[in-house]
Scaffold this active site. Structure first.
Site, PDB file in Angstrom:
ATOM      1  CE  LYS A   1      -1.623   1.621   4.054  1.00 13.58           C
ATOM      2  NZ  LYS A   1      -1.375   3.035   4.400  1.00 13.58           N
ATOM      3  CG  ASN A   2       2.350   2.720   3.521  1.00  7.94           C
ATOM      4  OD1 ASN A   2       1.193   3.029   3.268  1.00  7.94           O
ATOM      5  ND2 ASN A   2       2.789   2.536   4.760  1.00  7.94           N
TER       6      ASN A   2
ATOM      7  NE  ARG B   1       0.053  12.731   7.659  1.00  9.56           N
ATOM      8  CZ  ARG B   1       0.131  13.958   8.126  1.00  9.56           C
ATOM      9  NH1 ARG B   1      -0.910  14.509   8.679  1.00  9.56           N
ATOM     10  NH2 ARG B   1       1.251  14.627   8.065  1.00  9.56           N
TER      11      ARG B   1
ATOM     12  CB  CYS C   1      -4.611  10.844  11.855  1.00  6.70           C
ATOM     13  SG  CYS C   1      -2.976  10.188  12.017  1.00  6.70           S
TER      14      CYS C   1
ATOM     15  NE  ARG D   1       0.749  10.619  10.302  1.00  9.03           N
ATOM     16  CZ  ARG D   1       0.258   9.647   9.539  1.00  9.03           C
ATOM     17  NH1 ARG D   1      -0.962   9.229   9.735  1.00  9.03           N
ATOM     18  NH2 ARG D   1       0.988   9.112   8.588  1.00  9.03           N
ATOM     19  N   PRO D   2       2.502  16.901  11.723  1.00  9.15           N
ATOM     20  CG  PRO D   2       4.422  17.896  12.619  1.00  9.15           C
ATOM     21  CD  PRO D   2       3.517  16.706  12.776  1.00  9.15           C
ATOM     22  CB  VAL D   3       2.498  19.436   6.456  1.00  7.73           C
ATOM     23  CG1 VAL D   3       1.475  18.321   6.475  1.00  7.73           C
ATOM     24  CG2 VAL D   3       1.845  20.781   6.717  1.00  7.73           C
ATOM     25  CG  ASP D   4       7.496  20.723  10.380  1.00  2.00           C
ATOM     26  OD1 ASP D   4       6.813  19.679  10.286  1.00  2.00           O
ATOM     27  OD2 ASP D   4       8.536  20.776  11.053  1.00  2.00           O
ATOM     28  CG  LEU D   5       9.846  17.831   8.284  1.00  2.00           C
ATOM     29  CD1 LEU D   5      10.161  16.372   8.580  1.00  2.00           C
ATOM     30  CD2 LEU D   5      11.056  18.704   8.644  1.00  2.00           C
TER      31      LEU D   5
ATOM     32  CG  ASP E   1       3.602   1.502   9.162  1.00  2.00           C
ATOM     33  OD1 ASP E   1       3.216   2.324  10.011  1.00  2.00           O
ATOM     34  OD2 ASP E   1       3.773   1.783   7.957  1.00  2.00           O
TER      35      ASP E   1
ATOM     36  CB  ILE F   1       7.875   6.801  14.257  1.00  2.00           C
ATOM     37  CG1 ILE F   1       9.027   5.806  14.107  1.00  2.00           C
ATOM     38  CG2 ILE F   1       7.623   7.584  12.958  1.00  2.00           C
ATOM     39  CD1 ILE F   1      10.322   6.351  13.589  1.00  2.00           C
TER      40      ILE F   1
ATOM     41  NE  ARG G   1      -7.340   4.510   5.462  1.00  2.00           N
ATOM     42  CZ  ARG G   1      -6.988   5.730   5.829  1.00  2.00           C
ATOM     43  NH1 ARG G   1      -7.398   6.199   6.980  1.00  2.00           N
ATOM     44  NH2 ARG G   1      -6.238   6.475   5.070  1.00  2.00           N
TER      45      ARG G   1
HETATM   46  C1  EPZ Z   1       4.401   7.039   6.228  1.00  2.00           C
HETATM   47  O1  EPZ Z   1       3.648   8.064   6.824  1.00  2.00           O
HETATM   48  C2  EPZ Z   1       3.482   5.845   6.142  1.00  2.00           C
HETATM   49  N1  EPZ Z   1       2.321   6.192   5.337  1.00  2.00           N
HETATM   50  C3  EPZ Z   1       3.026   5.434   7.531  1.00  2.00           C
HETATM   51  O2  EPZ Z   1       2.242   4.270   7.412  1.00  2.00           O
HETATM   52  C4  EPZ Z   1       4.271   5.099   8.365  1.00  2.00           C
HETATM   53  O3  EPZ Z   1       3.861   4.808   9.685  1.00  2.00           O
HETATM   54  C5  EPZ Z   1       5.234   6.297   8.385  1.00  2.00           C
HETATM   55  O4  EPZ Z   1       5.542   6.689   7.016  1.00  2.00           O
HETATM   56  C6  EPZ Z   1       6.530   6.017   9.104  1.00  2.00           C
HETATM   57  O5  EPZ Z   1       7.170   4.917   8.519  1.00  2.00           O
HETATM   58  C7  EPZ Z   1       2.370   6.024   4.013  1.00  2.00           C
HETATM   59  O6  EPZ Z   1       3.390   5.667   3.439  1.00  2.00           O
HETATM   60  C8  EPZ Z   1       1.121   6.279   3.251  1.00  2.00           C
HETATM   61  P1  EPZ Z   1       6.504  10.378   8.263  1.00  2.00           P
HETATM   62  P2  EPZ Z   1       4.190   9.560   6.829  1.00  2.00           P
HETATM   63  O7  EPZ Z   1       6.379  11.668   7.563  1.00  2.00           O
HETATM   64  O8  EPZ Z   1       4.975   9.784   5.602  1.00  2.00           O
HETATM   65  C9  EPZ Z   1       6.976  13.699  11.621  1.00  2.00           C
HETATM   66  C10 EPZ Z   1       0.344   2.937   7.834  1.00  2.00           C
HETATM   67  O9  EPZ Z   1      -0.168   2.401   8.831  1.00  2.00           O
HETATM   68  N2  EPZ Z   1       6.811  14.740  10.603  1.00  2.00           N
HETATM   69  O10 EPZ Z   1       7.674   9.503   7.945  1.00  2.00           O
HETATM   70  O11 EPZ Z   1       3.038  10.436   7.110  1.00  2.00           O
HETATM   71  C11 EPZ Z   1       5.718  12.882  11.862  1.00  2.00           C
HETATM   72  O12 EPZ Z   1       4.808  13.559  12.686  1.00  2.00           O
HETATM   73  C12 EPZ Z   1       0.871   4.346   7.873  1.00  2.00           C
HETATM   74  O13 EPZ Z   1       0.430   2.373   6.725  1.00  2.00           O
HETATM   75  C13 EPZ Z   1       7.040  16.046  10.954  1.00  2.00           C
HETATM   76  O14 EPZ Z   1       7.366  16.358  12.108  1.00  2.00           O
HETATM   77  O15 EPZ Z   1       5.150   9.524   8.084  1.00  2.00           O
HETATM   78  C14 EPZ Z   1       6.282  11.625  12.480  1.00  2.00           C
HETATM   79  O16 EPZ Z   1       6.520  11.837  13.831  1.00  2.00           O
HETATM   80  C15 EPZ Z   1       0.539   5.090   9.079  1.00  2.00           C
HETATM   81  N3  EPZ Z   1       6.872  17.030   9.996  1.00  2.00           N
HETATM   82  C16 EPZ Z   1       7.621  11.458  11.754  1.00  2.00           C
HETATM   83  O17 EPZ Z   1       7.911  12.743  11.171  1.00  2.00           O
HETATM   84  C17 EPZ Z   1       6.524  16.728   8.730  1.00  2.00           C
HETATM   85  O18 EPZ Z   1       6.391  17.659   7.894  1.00  2.00           O
HETATM   86  C18 EPZ Z   1       7.611  10.441  10.642  1.00  2.00           C
HETATM   87  O19 EPZ Z   1       6.466  10.632   9.825  1.00  2.00           O
HETATM   88  C19 EPZ Z   1       6.310  15.377   8.367  1.00  2.00           C
HETATM   89  C20 EPZ Z   1       6.457  14.395   9.325  1.00  2.00           C
END
Ligand code: EPZ
Length: 429
Positions: A22-23, A102, A126, A131-135, A316, A338, A408
């Site tokens: 999926k991912n 998301r 969620c 889960r911010p989007v600053d990056l 995950d 994480i 999902r």
């Molecule tokens: C991906 O989510 C996966 N989703 C998640 O799988 C997975 O748990 C996660 O990566 C970690 O491996 C998909 O691929 C669709 P991140 P993502 O950005 O990209 C922080 C599942 O069950 N962060 O790597 O959203 C964030 O809050 C799902 O299949 C910021 O601070 O995860 C987290 O603490 C759930 N600022 C950390 O980084 C940002 O701008 C890692 O999140 C972005 C993220």
């Protein structure tokens, strides 16, 4: 609403085919926005998230078509997905679509790269964290976009196109890496992405982008080097096997006892998990076209792990690992590094008789002798399947509510488990 009923106690013996990830499928589908030619994806999992993302992409003008059937199937039920973004008709990703999924926020990068503008709703928090989007925003600004956040929307503009730059992520983010990588493929000049996520799904996206004509170096490492090209073209790409589904069924097999063969998958990308399973007393060995899973002793052994970005133990698989460790002789500890709130399953596992104490980001799992069936609630995708794993050994009936979370990300879960001997069925009202 559908529920799943499991009567625990049966061993699992047999073959479980593993679907495409999926991912990986989701970012690959989003990459179709980068070209006006057709992107053909093979081995696409049949999941609610894949359907939802098709709806979202159609809103931008992408034509989607499903075709093909799998070995043993009579009717075409679709595992090949063709996506053609001949013309982007709308660069707005509205709240009602982005909040439902998301990952659709990631359209920001390709829309900016191809159209020089995008208006994308902020996804919101969620169940597993804020889960911010600053990056993402930092990366798009580095590539020359001007950004405004207004009314819950990110409004991004790069009228003269994106320009390559050095992006250094202070924290590893899978989604921000996907988004920056897609955007950089068509930015003018060179981009380096440092501290990029090394998750195999990022590598799969990069491999597909290369087939589409992108120039990317450092694939599989934490430094990606991208030389922008003017245009990308169509390609055909097969989605990599789902390492999380692989790990999940390995744990289900180990929990229930018996011997399970997982096909169409590999041990690659699962080193940290396989090491932890070894400590738990579970053998996972490579066989032709897959993996054989067998528990060595009567009981699973207690193990301590902490989640980390790849190549560490995947977040995950954390909930499922906790489900598996509920019945051991001893104490295990699980640290989630994480996501700050990815322990929603703890309360639900407790309803089945598990003894788990939470201390900040760590859960202490004291093994119990038996679990007992109960009504439980799915709270997110991976949490819900941890309840299924526990339900496979719980005495009596476990009824899982809010099954849509499972749909999902797990294709044909009841079928895959019942074919191996589990007493599991979906109850529809
Ligand atoms: C991906 O989510 C996966 N989703 C998640 O799988 C997975 O748990 C996660 O990566 C970690 O491996 C998909 O691929 C669709 P991140 P993502 O950005 O990209 C922080 C599942 O069950 N962060 O790597 O959203 C964030 O809050 C799902 O299949 C910021 O601070 O995860 C987290 O603490 C759930 N600022 C950390 O980084 C940002 O701008 C890692 O999140 C972005 C993220």
């Amino acid at each position: 609403m559908d529920r799943i009923r499991i009567r625990g106690g049966n061993e699992l013996n047999g073959i479980i085919p593993i679907s495409g990830a999926k991912n990986a499928a989701l970012p690959l589908m989003i990459a179709s926005l980068l070209t006006n030619e057709t992107l053909n994806l093979r081995n696409v999992p049949r999941l609610a998230d894949v359907q939802q993302l098709q709806r979202i992409l159609r809103n931008h003008g992408v034509d989607t078509a499903l075709s093909g059937k799998r070995a043993g199937e009579k009717a075409q039920s679709g595992e090949n997905l063709s996506l053609t973004a001949g013309e982007i008709v709308d660069t707005v990703a509205p709240y009602e679509l982005v909040s439902a999924m998301r990952a659709s926020f990631w359209v920001l990068g390709p829309l900016l790269a191809r159209c020089g503008e995008a208006k994308v709703s902020l996804p919101g928090g969620c169940a597993i964290g804020t889960r911010p989007v600053d990056l993402f925003l930092m990366a798009m600004e580095k590539l020359g976009a001007s950004l405004d956040v207004d009314n819950g929307y990110v409004i991004a503009k790069a009228k003269n196109g994106l320009v390559g730059n050095r992006i250094v992520f202070p924290k590893v983010s899978v989604g921000a890496t996907h988004c920056a990588l897609m955007a950089a493929t068509m930015a003018k000049g060179e981009t380096t992405i440092e501290n990029a996520a090394r998750e195999p799904e990022v590598g799969d996206l990069a491999d597909c982008l290369v087939k589409m004509g992108a120039k990317i170096g450092g694939i599989g490492t934490s430094t990606l080097m991208i030389e922008g090209v003017e245009r990308l073209h169509g390609a055909t790409h097969s989605v990599l096997a789902d390492r999380i589904e692989t790990g999940t069924y390995a744990m289900a097999g180990a929990m229930a006892g018996g011997e399970v063969i997982l096909t169409d998958t590999k041990a690659d990308f699962l080193d940290a998990f396989i090491d932890a399973m070894d400590l738990a007393g579970v053998d996972i060995e490579t066989v032709e076209n897959g993996l054989r899973v067998k528990r060595r002793d009567d009981l699973i052994k207690p193990v301590s792990i902490e989640t980390r970005p790849y190549p560490g133990f995947p977040t995950d698989l954390q909930a499922q690992f906790m489900g598996m460790l509920t019945m051991t002789e001893g104490s295990s500890s699980i640290r989630e590094t994480i996501f700050e709130n990815r322990f929603m399953h703890v309360q639900e596992l407790a309803r089945l008789g598990a003894d788990i104490k939470l201390r900040g980001d760590t859960a202490i799992v004291n093994g119990v002798r038996e679990l007992r069936g109960a009504e439980v609630m799915a709270t997110d995708l991976r949490a819900s399947v941890s309840l299924v794993i526990a339900g496979l050994v719980a005495k009596g009936d476990t009824i899982l509510h809010r099954v849509y979370h499972l749909d999902r990300g797990f294709e044909d879960l009841e079928l895959k488990l019942s074919r191996c001997g589990a007493d599991i069925e979906r109850l529809s009202d």
